[in-house]
Design a protein around this motif. Sequence first.
Motif, PDB file in Angstrom:
ATOM      1  N   ALA A  82       0.823  -1.208   0.000  1.00 56.19           N
ATOM      2  CA  ALA A  82       0.000   0.000   0.000  1.00 56.19           C
ATOM      3  C   ALA A  82       0.861   1.264   0.000  1.00 56.19           C
ATOM      4  CB  ALA A  82      -0.921   0.001   1.225  1.00 56.19           C
ATOM      5  N   LEU A  83       0.238   2.347  -0.420  1.00 63.12           N
ATOM      6  CA  LEU A  83       0.897   3.654  -0.378  1.00 63.12           C
ATOM      7  C   LEU A  83       1.180   4.020   1.075  1.00 63.12           C
ATOM      8  CD1 LEU A  83      -1.307   5.549  -2.975  1.00 63.12           C
ATOM      9  CD2 LEU A  83       1.011   4.652  -3.298  1.00 63.12           C
ATOM     10  N   PRO A  84       2.091   4.961   1.302  1.00 62.38           N
ATOM     11  CA  PRO A  84       2.358   5.386   2.686  1.00 62.38           C
ATOM     12  C   PRO A  84       1.068   5.795   3.401  1.00 62.38           C
ATOM     13  CG  PRO A  84       4.023   6.278   1.257  1.00 62.38           C
ATOM     14  CD  PRO A  84       2.974   5.643   0.361  1.00 62.38           C
ATOM     15  N   TYR A  85       1.010   5.454   4.670  1.00 60.28           N
ATOM     16  CA  TYR A  85      -0.158   5.749   5.493  1.00 60.28           C
ATOM     17  C   TYR A  85       0.015   7.129   6.105  1.00 60.28           C
ATOM     18  CZ  TYR A  85      -3.939   5.183   8.775  1.00 60.28           C
ATOM     19  OH  TYR A  85      -5.098   5.347   9.473  1.00 60.28           O
ATOM     20  N   THR A  86      -1.019   7.955   6.026  1.00 65.32           N
ATOM     21  CA  THR A  86      -0.962   9.301   6.591  1.00 65.32           C
ATOM     22  C   THR A  86      -1.867   9.387   7.808  1.00 65.32           C
ATOM     23  OG1 THR A  86      -0.522  10.234   4.399  1.00 65.32           O
ATOM     24  CG2 THR A  86      -1.264  11.754   6.111  1.00 65.32           C
ATOM     25  N   PHE A  87      -1.271   9.775   8.923  1.00 68.39           N
ATOM     26  CA  PHE A  87      -2.010   9.971  10.163  1.00 68.39           C
ATOM     27  C   PHE A  87      -2.621  11.379  10.152  1.00 68.39           C
ATOM     28  CE2 PHE A  87       1.178   6.766  10.906  1.00 68.39           C
ATOM     29  CZ  PHE A  87       0.503   5.802  11.639  1.00 68.39           C
ATOM     30  N   LYS A  88      -3.651  11.599  10.970  1.00 74.33           N
ATOM     31  CA  LYS A  88      -4.402  12.861  10.956  1.00 74.33           C
ATOM     32  C   LYS A  88      -3.544  14.093  11.202  1.00 74.33           C
ATOM     33  CE  LYS A  88      -8.730  10.774  12.339  1.00 74.33           C
ATOM     34  NZ  LYS A  88      -9.662  10.556  13.439  1.00 74.33           N
ATOM     35  N   GLU A  89      -2.543  14.002  12.043  1.00 75.26           N
ATOM     36  CA  GLU A  89      -1.706  15.167  12.367  1.00 75.26           C
ATOM     37  C   GLU A  89      -0.633  15.445  11.313  1.00 75.26           C
ATOM     38  OE1 GLU A  89      -1.912  17.496  14.818  1.00 75.26           O
ATOM     39  OE2 GLU A  89      -3.795  16.583  15.425  1.00 75.26           O
ATOM     40  N   GLY A  90      -0.706  14.744  10.183  1.00 75.33           N
ATOM     41  CA  GLY A  90       0.221  15.015   9.095  1.00 75.33           C
ATOM     42  C   GLY A  90       1.485  14.176   9.099  1.00 75.33           C
ATOM     43  N   TYR A  91       1.530  13.146   9.904  1.00 75.48           N
ATOM     44  CA  TYR A  91       2.669  12.234   9.887  1.00 75.48           C
ATOM     45  C   TYR A  91       2.388  11.149   8.864  1.00 75.48           C
ATOM     46  CZ  TYR A  91       4.215  14.489  14.130  1.00 75.48           C
ATOM     47  OH  TYR A  91       4.642  15.419  15.037  1.00 75.48           O
ATOM     48  N   ARG A  92       3.422  10.794   8.114  1.00 82.20           N
ATOM     49  CA  ARG A  92       3.281   9.810   7.041  1.00 82.20           C
ATOM     50  C   ARG A  92       4.291   8.693   7.255  1.00 82.20           C
ATOM     51  NH1 ARG A  92       5.100  12.230   1.746  1.00 82.20           N
ATOM     52  NH2 ARG A  92       6.559  12.580   3.318  1.00 82.20           N
ATOM     53  N   LEU A  93       3.838   7.444   7.070  1.00 81.62           N
ATOM     54  CA  LEU A  93       4.700   6.288   7.294  1.00 81.62           C
ATOM     55  C   LEU A  93       4.561   5.301   6.155  1.00 81.62           C
ATOM     56  CD1 LEU A  93       6.605   4.783   9.257  1.00 81.62           C
ATOM     57  CD2 LEU A  93       4.558   3.745  10.256  1.00 81.62           C
ATOM     58  N   ASN A  94       5.700   4.933   5.582  1.00 83.31           N
ATOM     59  CA  ASN A  94       5.730   3.870   4.590  1.00 83.31           C
ATOM     60  C   ASN A  94       5.675   2.565   5.375  1.00 83.31           C
ATOM     61  OD1 ASN A  94       6.730   1.751   2.909  1.00 83.31           O
ATOM     62  ND2 ASN A  94       7.546   3.292   1.512  1.00 83.31           N
ATOM     63  N   LEU A  95       4.524   1.916   5.373  1.00 89.89           N
ATOM     64  CA  LEU A  95       4.316   0.722   6.193  1.00 89.89           C
ATOM     65  C   LEU A  95       5.224  -0.427   5.788  1.00 89.89           C
ATOM     66  CD1 LEU A  95       0.418   0.882   6.335  1.00 89.89           C
ATOM     67  CD2 LEU A  95       2.055   1.652   8.075  1.00 89.89           C
ATOM     68  N   GLY A  96       5.367  -0.639   4.507  1.00 87.55           N
ATOM     69  CA  GLY A  96       6.238  -1.720   4.028  1.00 87.55           C
ATOM     70  C   GLY A  96       7.670  -1.518   4.484  1.00 87.55           C
ATOM     71  N   LYS A  97       8.150  -0.301   4.406  1.00 86.80           N
ATOM     72  CA  LYS A  97       9.517   0.002   4.834  1.00 86.80           C
ATOM     73  C   LYS A  97       9.653  -0.186   6.347  1.00 86.80           C
ATOM     74  CE  LYS A  97      11.775   3.454   2.966  1.00 86.80           C
ATOM     75  NZ  LYS A  97      12.234   4.835   2.669  1.00 86.80           N
ATOM     76  N   ALA A  98       8.633   0.211   7.102  1.00 85.60           N
ATOM     77  CA  ALA A  98       8.672   0.036   8.556  1.00 85.60           C
ATOM     78  C   ALA A  98       8.787  -1.438   8.918  1.00 85.60           C
ATOM     79  CB  ALA A  98       7.419   0.644   9.187  1.00 85.60           C
ATOM     80  N   ILE A  99       8.068  -2.291   8.202  1.00 85.79           N
ATOM     81  CA  ILE A  99       8.131  -3.732   8.470  1.00 85.79           C
ATOM     82  C   ILE A  99       9.493  -4.286   8.069  1.00 85.79           C
ATOM     83  CG2 ILE A  99       7.107  -5.983   7.944  1.00 85.79           C
ATOM     84  CD1 ILE A  99       5.294  -3.898   9.533  1.00 85.79           C
TER      85      ILE A  99
END
Length: 87
Positions: A34-51
């Motif tokens: 999936a595309l990077p996940y964006t949290f409400k406060e504007g933080y973005r995380l590449n989930l695949g990279k985090a794993i």
Amino acid sequence: MTEKLTILALCDLGLITDAEVEAAIAAFMADPMALPYTFKEGYRLNLGKAIRRHPGANDFVHRSDAGPQLKRPFVRAAILQARPERE
């Protein structure tokens, strides 16, 4: 230079909710590419990279003999320890 905070630290500060973490976990479990996940406060995380960067999660998530309920805690740990980007 300012150090980026982990998702867990941002949760402790009230900037990211547990519901958002659960949504990010669900997004990864549904589509690891999936595309990077964006949290409400504007933080973005590449989930695949985090794993991939979390040794335990990366190994466990790719095991064919482990079902989703066994993989989920590893995905959660990887997300909580990841350091998101700020948009």
